[in-house]
Design an enzyme around this catalytic site. Sequence first.
Site, short mmCIF file in Angstrom:
data_model
loop_
_atom_site.label_atom_id
_atom_site.label_comp_id
_atom_site.label_asym_id
_atom_site.label_seq_id
_atom_site.Cartn_x
_atom_site.Cartn_y
_atom_site.Cartn_z
N HIS A 92 -6.85 27.77 7.25
CA HIS A 92 -6.18 28.06 5.98
C HIS A 92 -7.07 27.76 4.77
O HIS A 92 -6.81 28.26 3.68
CB HIS A 92 -4.82 27.36 5.88
N HIS A 126 -12.69 23.18 8.76
CA HIS A 126 -12.60 23.41 7.31
C HIS A 126 -13.91 23.16 6.56
O HIS A 126 -14.38 24.00 5.80
CB HIS A 126 -11.52 22.52 6.68
N LYS A 164 -8.99 9.98 5.30
CA LYS A 164 -7.60 9.72 4.95
C LYS A 164 -7.49 8.39 4.22
O LYS A 164 -8.36 7.55 4.33
CB LYS A 164 -6.75 9.68 6.23
N LYS A 200 -4.85 26.49 14.24
CA LYS A 200 -5.73 25.41 14.68
C LYS A 200 -4.89 24.38 15.42
O LYS A 200 -3.69 24.32 15.17
CB LYS A 200 -6.46 24.81 13.49
P1 NAD Z 1 6.46 21.98 16.34
O1 NAD Z 1 6.41 21.05 17.49
O2 NAD Z 1 7.20 21.60 15.11
O3 NAD Z 1 7.10 23.38 16.85
C1 NAD Z 1 6.79 23.93 18.09
C2 NAD Z 1 7.57 25.23 18.27
O4 NAD Z 1 7.22 25.77 19.55
C3 NAD Z 1 9.08 25.08 18.27
O5 NAD Z 1 9.63 26.19 17.58
C4 NAD Z 1 9.44 25.18 19.75
O6 NAD Z 1 10.74 25.73 20.00
C5 NAD Z 1 8.39 26.15 20.23
N1 NAD Z 1 8.16 26.03 21.67
C6 NAD Z 1 7.70 24.96 22.36
N2 NAD Z 1 7.66 25.26 23.69
C7 NAD Z 1 8.09 26.53 23.83
C8 NAD Z 1 8.27 27.40 24.93
N3 NAD Z 1 8.00 27.04 26.21
N4 NAD Z 1 8.73 28.64 24.69
C9 NAD Z 1 9.01 29.05 23.42
N5 NAD Z 1 8.86 28.28 22.34
C10 NAD Z 1 8.40 27.03 22.54
O7 NAD Z 1 4.95 22.38 16.03
P2 NAD Z 1 4.33 22.81 14.62
O8 NAD Z 1 4.01 21.60 13.83
O9 NAD Z 1 5.16 23.87 14.00
O10 NAD Z 1 2.90 23.40 15.08
C11 NAD Z 1 2.77 24.64 15.76
C12 NAD Z 1 1.28 24.90 15.99
O11 NAD Z 1 0.61 25.00 14.74
C13 NAD Z 1 0.57 23.77 16.76
O12 NAD Z 1 -0.43 24.34 17.58
C14 NAD Z 1 -0.08 22.95 15.67
O13 NAD Z 1 -1.24 22.30 16.12
C15 NAD Z 1 -0.43 24.04 14.67
N6 NAD Z 1 -0.53 23.55 13.29
C16 NAD Z 1 0.53 22.94 12.69
C17 NAD Z 1 0.41 22.50 11.38
C18 NAD Z 1 1.58 21.86 10.68
O14 NAD Z 1 1.40 21.53 9.50
N7 NAD Z 1 2.73 21.65 11.29
C19 NAD Z 1 -0.77 22.68 10.68
C20 NAD Z 1 -1.84 23.33 11.31
C21 NAD Z 1 -1.69 23.76 12.62
#
Ligand code: NAD
Length: 484
Positions: free
Chosen positions: A178, A240, A331, A148
């Site tokens: 999730h 959700h 929140k 998401k």
């Molecule tokens: P983040 O910013 O911590 O990590 C992003 C990742 O993408 C990094 O590993 C980065 O190296 C990689 N990346 C960015 N640009 C790139 C490119 N051009 N080529 C290859 N790799 C690239 O993000 P996150 O918090 O891990 O979230 C990832 C996804 O999951 C997002 O879409 C976010 O909305 C979703 N999400 C995250 C959470 C959470 O709790 N963190 C929860 C639900 C959904």
Amino acid sequence: MVSRVIPVDEFDLVIFGGTGDLARRKILPALFRRFQTGQMTKDSRIIGAARSGYSNEDYRAEMKAALEEFLEKESRPAREVKAFLERVHYVSIDATGKSGWKELKALMRPGVVQAFYFSVAPSLFGPLAERLQEWKCALKDARLVVEKPFGRDLETARQLNKTLRDYFDESQIYRIDHYLGKETVQNLMAVRFGNMLFEPLWNSQHVDHVQITVAETVGVNGRGAYYDKSGAMRDMVQNHLMQLLCLIAMEPPSRFDPDAVRDEKLKVIRALDPVPAENIARGQYVSDDAGESYLDQVGNPDSATESFIALKIQVSNWRWAGVPFYLRTGKKLKARQSEIAIVFKDAPHSIFGQDVGRHRNILTIRLQPNEGINLRVTIKEPGPGGMRLVDVPLDMTFKEALGAESDDIADAYERLIMDVIRGNQTLFMRGDEVEAAWAWTDPIIAGWKERGDRPSPYDSGSTGPEDAAILLHREGRKWREIRA
Ligand code: NAD
């Protein structure tokens, strides 16, 4: 009771965004736990793929640190961590360029299950899907897992669906919500369809109303800029809470299989009435003890984004005509509490007269804290002095009912990732479901914009704005307590 762990087929799971927050906090710890139980076979591999120029060793060191940060010490013996990390690999890759794709192709093995987890910004879904095909990394039945948010409105969700389907079939796409992987959410289906007791009462003849609450104590923390573009409606309700509503309101599917379940959920979403403004209460938290208000935390003094929302929703079909579904989420509320409550109607006639007061059965399904199920029943107050009635809980927390085994209950990500490997889409959202949910959400959000509606303030640590309480009071009902 001994839980059975059935190993899944050998797999290669590539995590795009493998160095990101979600991979470190959820995906790798979940895989480690499945490895510990023996469900992930020893020849299966996890391949982190991200921009950083890491070696395998660098990445293993990072993931070791992540396991240490996010898992309790006693649950991660060094020997098991070492054995797990031997299955972890890394490729440095550019989702929008050419670098790394040849190396990834060389790593992929035919003859094992292939899954690609898109743990990256949605703007990278298209470039990744395209390159997976262009570089022939993905086999015919490879699976894609996407996180998401799946779009921010109907138009963007359609576009994302189209982009993915240009390269992959719907049967290969696993859209994660999730909440659907939570033990209690699945128990909701077991309780409804596994017991003769409830289903005959599960309709407008016997149910007065339904409440779904997802209350958080945290604020927007470091996600302020992202959250302010989204708000509670997009971030929580469209996905959700809507999924929870669907599982309560849907007709019994003919089988517990992906399309049978998802067809029924889709019918519920399509049966939702538009929601008029007077059936919605929105809020924004104001200063807590630390002096931080929503507006401070998002750094936007004019923001009209809600950190709280409550809605009264009608499901316009034969089963639910006239039964309101009240949803609320927010929140900085008083306590972290998620539950679904089915409030049954009063008995049609009290043989004990009017003096015994009003007594109602309530079935509560608790998602957190203390996952479990509670049925409030009416009994006689003990002792002499005539017939006085009292409501008592038939309470079952899974921990107590299942004993030590409940410690092994897989967390949502563990279950969902294993379902991807098994090729079971039941707990994942289908493209048409997501689009239908946005089609219902869009006009609500558009209405706020057109009218220039602003959320009402509510105190941090409270139960939300006054308007939310009024939503139920005006109909002679009240929200269930949020207990600190
Ligand atoms: P983040 O910013 O911590 O990590 C992003 C990742 O993408 C990094 O590993 C980065 O190296 C990689 N990346 C960015 N640009 C790139 C490119 N051009 N080529 C290859 N790799 C690239 O993000 P996150 O918090 O891990 O979230 C990832 C996804 O999951 C997002 O879409 C976010 O909305 C979703 N999400 C995250 C959470 C959470 O709790 N963190 C929860 C639900 C959904």
